[in-house]
Design an enzyme around this catalytic site. Structure first.
Site, short mmCIF file in Angstrom:
data_model
loop_
_atom_site.label_atom_id
_atom_site.label_comp_id
_atom_site.label_asym_id
_atom_site.label_seq_id
_atom_site.Cartn_x
_atom_site.Cartn_y
_atom_site.Cartn_z
N ASN A 1 29.56 59.32 -2.64
CA ASN A 1 28.65 60.12 -3.29
C ASN A 1 27.44 59.60 -4.09
O ASN A 1 26.29 60.35 -4.38
CB ASN A 1 29.49 61.19 -4.23
CG ASN A 1 28.51 62.00 -5.23
OD1 ASN A 1 28.07 63.12 -4.72
ND2 ASN A 1 28.70 61.70 -6.48
N TYR B 1 14.40 58.29 0.20
CA TYR B 1 15.50 58.99 0.01
C TYR B 1 15.79 59.77 1.45
O TYR B 1 16.92 59.53 1.82
CB TYR B 1 15.17 60.23 -0.91
CG TYR B 1 16.49 61.20 -1.28
CD1 TYR B 1 17.45 60.55 -2.03
CD2 TYR B 1 16.63 62.29 -0.76
CE1 TYR B 1 18.68 61.35 -2.26
CE2 TYR B 1 17.63 62.94 -0.83
CZ TYR B 1 18.75 62.73 -1.72
OH TYR B 1 19.93 63.49 -2.19
#
Length: 247
Positions: free
Chosen positions: A87, A152
């Site tokens: 995560n 990203y």
């Protein structure tokens, strides 16, 4: 209760936000959880609040030797690892022409290399456990492009592809690997800054539900994939973005 009873999990980026919600939900359903993060203060506080079934360890996910220690410590304290939630992640907002190489590399180190290392290092432990579930947190940005988010987007597309390759390689060992593609959730990463305000506004405008997601909504998807309830799912993409990628 008990949907992941007796299982041992590692959740990265678990000091707050989505990672903390994942850890809390897994513990509620019977798992022992090692929570890792670089933020010691928030990490220890979160684990203490969750209770004795949660343990916090400081961890830079881009560091291979630290990954080895995390898995070894998890095994020594709780037993063989059967759940990994990759995560931990960071984001940088910049148009391509102004993107600094150091910022680009930092996002790759954490979002992409960190996921690769997690899968690689946990693999022997999961084999000893007799199988397991790896859940890689990608993003809706791993499905579509987004201006100002080149680094990203690059890493989240990479996570999507690495997930499928790992699913193929790990299948003979009863290890499932899936990716989750969240849209905008109510966490610190979704808090507007001068650099991010326009990007966040654009995504929210395309969200059919007209709101940010709640962390528990995503935690429930993580729990489902971590459990034995969907053993036929591997190499798959689970999108939970309020309809952001529909249009």
């Amino acid at each position: 209760m008990g949907r992941v009873e007796g299982k041992v999990a590692i959740v990265t980026g678990a000091a707050q936000g989505l990672g903390e919600a994942f850890a809390r939900r897994l513990v509620e359903e019977g798992a022992k959880v090692v929570m890792t993060d670089i933020d010691e203060v928030k990490g220890y506080a979160a684990a203490k609040e969750i209770g004795d079934s949660a343990l916090f360890l400081k961890h830079d996910v881009s560091n291979e030797s630290q990954w080895i220690k995390i898995v070894n410590d998890a095994e020594a304290i709780f037993g063989s690892v059967s759940i990994l939630i990759n995560n931990a992640g960071v984001v940088t907002y910049s148009p391509i022409e102004m993107l600094e190489m150091t910022d680009f590399q930092n996002v790759i180190n954490i979002n992409q290399i960190g996921v690769m290392l997690g899968m690689k290092i946990v693999f022997p432990s999961m084999k000893r456990a007799g199988g397991g579930a790896i859940i890689n947190i990608s993003s809706s940005a791993g499905l579509i492009g987004s201006p100002g988010l080149l680094a990203y987007v690059a890493t989240k597309f990479a996570v999507r592809g690495m997930t499928k390759t790992a699913a193929i390689e790990f299948a003979p060992f009863n290890i499932r690997v899936n990716s989750i593609h969240p849209g905008m959730f109510d966490t610190r990463l979704s808090s507007p800054t001068p650099e991010s305000a326009e990007t966040l506004k654009s995504h929210l405008a395309h969200t059919l539900t007209g709101r940010l997601g709640e962390t528990v909504e995503l935690a429930n998807v993580v729990l489902m994939l971590a459990s034995d309830e969907v053993r036929f799912a591997t190499g798959a993409e689970f999108v939970i973005d309020g309809g952001d990628t529909c249009q």
